[in-house]
Design a protein around this motif. Structure first.
Motif, short mmCIF file in Angstrom:
data_model
loop_
_atom_site.label_atom_id
_atom_site.label_comp_id
_atom_site.label_asym_id
_atom_site.label_seq_id
_atom_site.Cartn_x
_atom_site.Cartn_y
_atom_site.Cartn_z
N LEU A 296 1.06 -1.32 0.11
CA LEU A 296 0.07 0.00 -0.22
C LEU A 296 1.05 1.32 0.04
O LEU A 296 0.60 2.21 -0.81
CB LEU A 296 -0.87 0.03 1.31
CG LEU A 296 -2.04 1.04 1.13
CD1 LEU A 296 -3.20 0.33 0.29
CD2 LEU A 296 -2.66 1.07 2.76
N LEU A 297 1.96 1.06 0.83
CA LEU A 297 2.92 2.25 0.98
C LEU A 297 3.64 2.62 -0.51
O LEU A 297 4.16 3.72 -0.68
CB LEU A 297 3.89 2.16 2.01
CG LEU A 297 3.18 2.43 3.51
CD1 LEU A 297 4.11 2.07 4.46
CD2 LEU A 297 3.09 4.18 3.43
N ARG A 298 3.57 1.57 -1.36
CA ARG A 298 4.19 2.03 -2.84
C ARG A 298 3.13 2.64 -3.51
O ARG A 298 3.75 3.44 -4.61
CB ARG A 298 4.48 0.62 -3.45
CG ARG A 298 5.77 0.23 -2.92
CD ARG A 298 6.58 -0.93 -3.93
NE ARG A 298 5.64 -2.17 -3.79
CZ ARG A 298 5.90 -3.23 -2.72
NH1 ARG A 298 6.62 -3.17 -2.06
NH2 ARG A 298 4.91 -4.02 -3.14
N TRP A 299 1.99 3.14 -3.07
CA TRP A 299 1.10 3.72 -3.81
C TRP A 299 0.89 4.02 -5.39
O TRP A 299 1.24 4.67 -6.05
CB TRP A 299 1.35 5.28 -3.54
CG TRP A 299 1.47 5.60 -1.90
CD1 TRP A 299 2.54 6.29 -1.58
CD2 TRP A 299 0.34 5.64 -1.10
NE1 TRP A 299 2.22 6.33 0.09
CE2 TRP A 299 1.06 5.96 0.21
CE3 TRP A 299 -0.95 5.09 -1.10
CZ2 TRP A 299 0.24 5.81 1.37
CZ3 TRP A 299 -1.62 5.03 0.07
CH2 TRP A 299 -0.84 5.47 1.36
N GLY A 300 0.57 2.58 -5.74
CA GLY A 300 0.69 2.24 -7.39
C GLY A 300 -0.06 3.27 -8.04
O GLY A 300 -1.05 3.95 -7.49
N ARG A 301 0.55 3.79 -8.93
CA ARG A 301 -0.03 4.98 -9.98
C ARG A 301 -1.04 4.51 -10.65
O ARG A 301 -0.97 3.40 -11.15
CB ARG A 301 1.00 5.54 -10.57
CG ARG A 301 1.80 6.73 -9.54
CD ARG A 301 3.12 7.39 -10.14
NE ARG A 301 3.86 8.08 -9.38
CZ ARG A 301 3.71 9.31 -9.12
NH1 ARG A 301 2.57 10.07 -9.60
NH2 ARG A 301 4.33 10.21 -8.22
N GLY A 302 -1.88 5.35 -11.22
CA GLY A 302 -2.51 4.99 -12.23
C GLY A 302 -3.99 4.56 -11.95
O GLY A 302 -4.12 4.08 -10.77
N GLN B 171 -8.48 2.42 -0.80
CA GLN B 171 -7.68 1.21 -1.00
C GLN B 171 -7.49 0.39 0.34
O GLN B 171 -7.48 -0.97 0.04
CB GLN B 171 -6.26 1.56 -1.60
CG GLN B 171 -6.33 2.42 -2.93
CD GLN B 171 -7.06 1.54 -3.75
OE1 GLN B 171 -6.75 0.34 -3.95
NE2 GLN B 171 -7.78 2.02 -4.64
N ILE B 172 -7.50 1.13 1.55
CA ILE B 172 -7.33 0.09 2.86
C ILE B 172 -8.57 -0.74 2.90
O ILE B 172 -8.60 -1.85 3.20
CB ILE B 172 -6.95 1.12 3.82
CG1 ILE B 172 -5.48 1.82 3.87
CG2 ILE B 172 -7.15 0.42 5.30
CD1 ILE B 172 -5.42 2.89 4.81
N LEU B 173 -9.79 0.33 2.68
CA LEU B 173 -11.05 -0.37 2.80
C LEU B 173 -11.16 -1.89 1.87
O LEU B 173 -11.59 -3.00 2.06
CB LEU B 173 -12.24 0.50 2.79
CG LEU B 173 -12.34 1.45 3.66
CD1 LEU B 173 -13.38 2.33 3.59
CD2 LEU B 173 -12.64 0.64 4.97
N ARG B 174 -10.60 -1.56 0.52
CA ARG B 174 -10.63 -2.41 -0.47
C ARG B 174 -9.71 -3.81 0.08
O ARG B 174 -10.32 -4.84 0.01
CB ARG B 174 -10.15 -1.88 -1.56
CG ARG B 174 -10.51 -2.92 -2.92
CD ARG B 174 -10.08 -2.24 -4.17
NE ARG B 174 -8.63 -2.06 -4.29
CZ ARG B 174 -7.86 -2.85 -4.91
NH1 ARG B 174 -8.05 -3.85 -5.29
NH2 ARG B 174 -6.51 -2.43 -4.85
N LEU B 175 -8.51 -3.37 0.58
CA LEU B 175 -7.63 -4.54 0.93
C LEU B 175 -8.66 -5.50 1.92
O LEU B 175 -8.22 -6.61 2.18
CB LEU B 175 -6.64 -3.96 1.56
CG LEU B 175 -5.49 -3.78 0.68
CD1 LEU B 175 -4.40 -2.94 1.51
CD2 LEU B 175 -4.94 -5.00 -0.08
#
Lengths: 137, 156
Positions: B12-18, B74-78
């Motif tokens: 998550l911390l890599r913060w995928g772009r796009g 994204q956290i909720l999705r995970l």
């Protein structure tokens, strides 16, 4: 001697590099950043205080002081929930948050927690959201 | 378990772009937008209590307009949280200011669990990393998908 000349030349080169505008590295500390630092130091006597102006990654003019990330490491946080720690920092910086500061990412740690992972994290990339209403937090 | 949590936290911390990582599957998410009712304290009180998980975002879960709001999504999705109410403060200036006053919190995003204010992106991320979020979701009767993921990995 030759080496002396070389040293002098290297020295002046270094000076030029340091003074050249737009060179890489952190920019000058602006008044908002200075105020944030001073207020947090006074209110929380932090062991560690790391502050980064992240405004450059956002849709704001160059040199802006709108987006910051701060790591505050203080024994005052012992026994406080994350919410309480963040609220304390918000209160300390209420003037800045009501004014120029649009985003403030906070890492509020006790000294022991900081030692586990002593680094200022990276914020997620800006997705450009507030362009239409720039300037209002 | 903590190993898997750490790995997802690191991802998550890599913060995928796009936009690739942004999509929500099975969106049970109710985008309420301007139906939020302005932003008066009483209305907001009802709003944050109406659903177990309520988030106030810049943008929508499908298209967050800010990196911090995206992180919350994204956290909720995970954790496999699909059924939550999301309100877009960019659609409603009254809501944008109203929720800040109501929560006494100066920034967006904001997260509520069971009607209680949890915090913003930093706190949710911290709760995700230290395992508290799994526990808090359990109290709401929501089983975090990360628990199942961990079990799968352990049984291999």
């Amino acid at each position: 001697m030759l080496s002396g000349q070389l040293l002098r030349r290297l020295g002046s080169m270094a000076t030029r590099v340091c003074l050249s505008p737009g060179s890489a590295g952190p920019g000058p500390v602006g008044p908002v950043e200075a105020a944030i630092r001073a207020k947090l130091e006074q209110a929380l006597s932090p062991e560690v205080l790391e502050l980064r102006n992240e405004s450059g990654g956002h849709a704001v003019p160059r040199g802006s002081e709108t987006h910051f990330r701060v790591a505050v490491v203080s024994s005052r946080f012992e026994g406080m929930s994350l919410l309480q720690r963040h609220r304390l920092i918000h209160e300390t910086l209420s003037e800045e948050l009501a004014g120029p500061v649009h985003a403030l990412a906070i890492q509020a740690r006790t000294p022991a927690q900081w030692r586990e992972n002593p680094q200022l994290d990276t914020s997620p990339p800006c997705l450009g959201g507030s362009k239409k209403t720039r300037g209002t937090p | 378990m903590s190993g898997a949590l750490r790995r997802t936290a690191a991802a998550l911390l890599r913060w995928g772009r796009g936009p690739g990582g942004v999509g929500l599957q099975g969106a049970g998410v109710r985008a309420a937008g301007s139906g939020a009712g302005g932003g008066q304290a009483e209305q907001l009180d009802a709003l944050v209590k109406k659903d177990k998980v309520v988030v106030f975002l810049k943008g929508t879960p499908e298209q967050p307009q800010c990196g911090f709001s995206n992180a919350v999504v994204q956290i909720l999705r995970l954790h496999g949280v699909r059924d939550y109410a999301a309100y877009n403060v960019l659609d409603d200036p009254d809501l944008r200011q109203g929720i800040k006053d109501y929560s006494n919190w100066p920034t967006i995003p904001q997260v509520y669990l069971n009607g209680e204010f949890v915090g913003g992106c930093d706190i949710l991320l911290q709760m995700h990393q230290n395992g508290d979020l799994v526990e808090e979701l359990k109290k709401l009767g929501i089983r975090s998908a990360l628990l199942d993921e961990t079990k799968d990995q352990e049984s291999k």
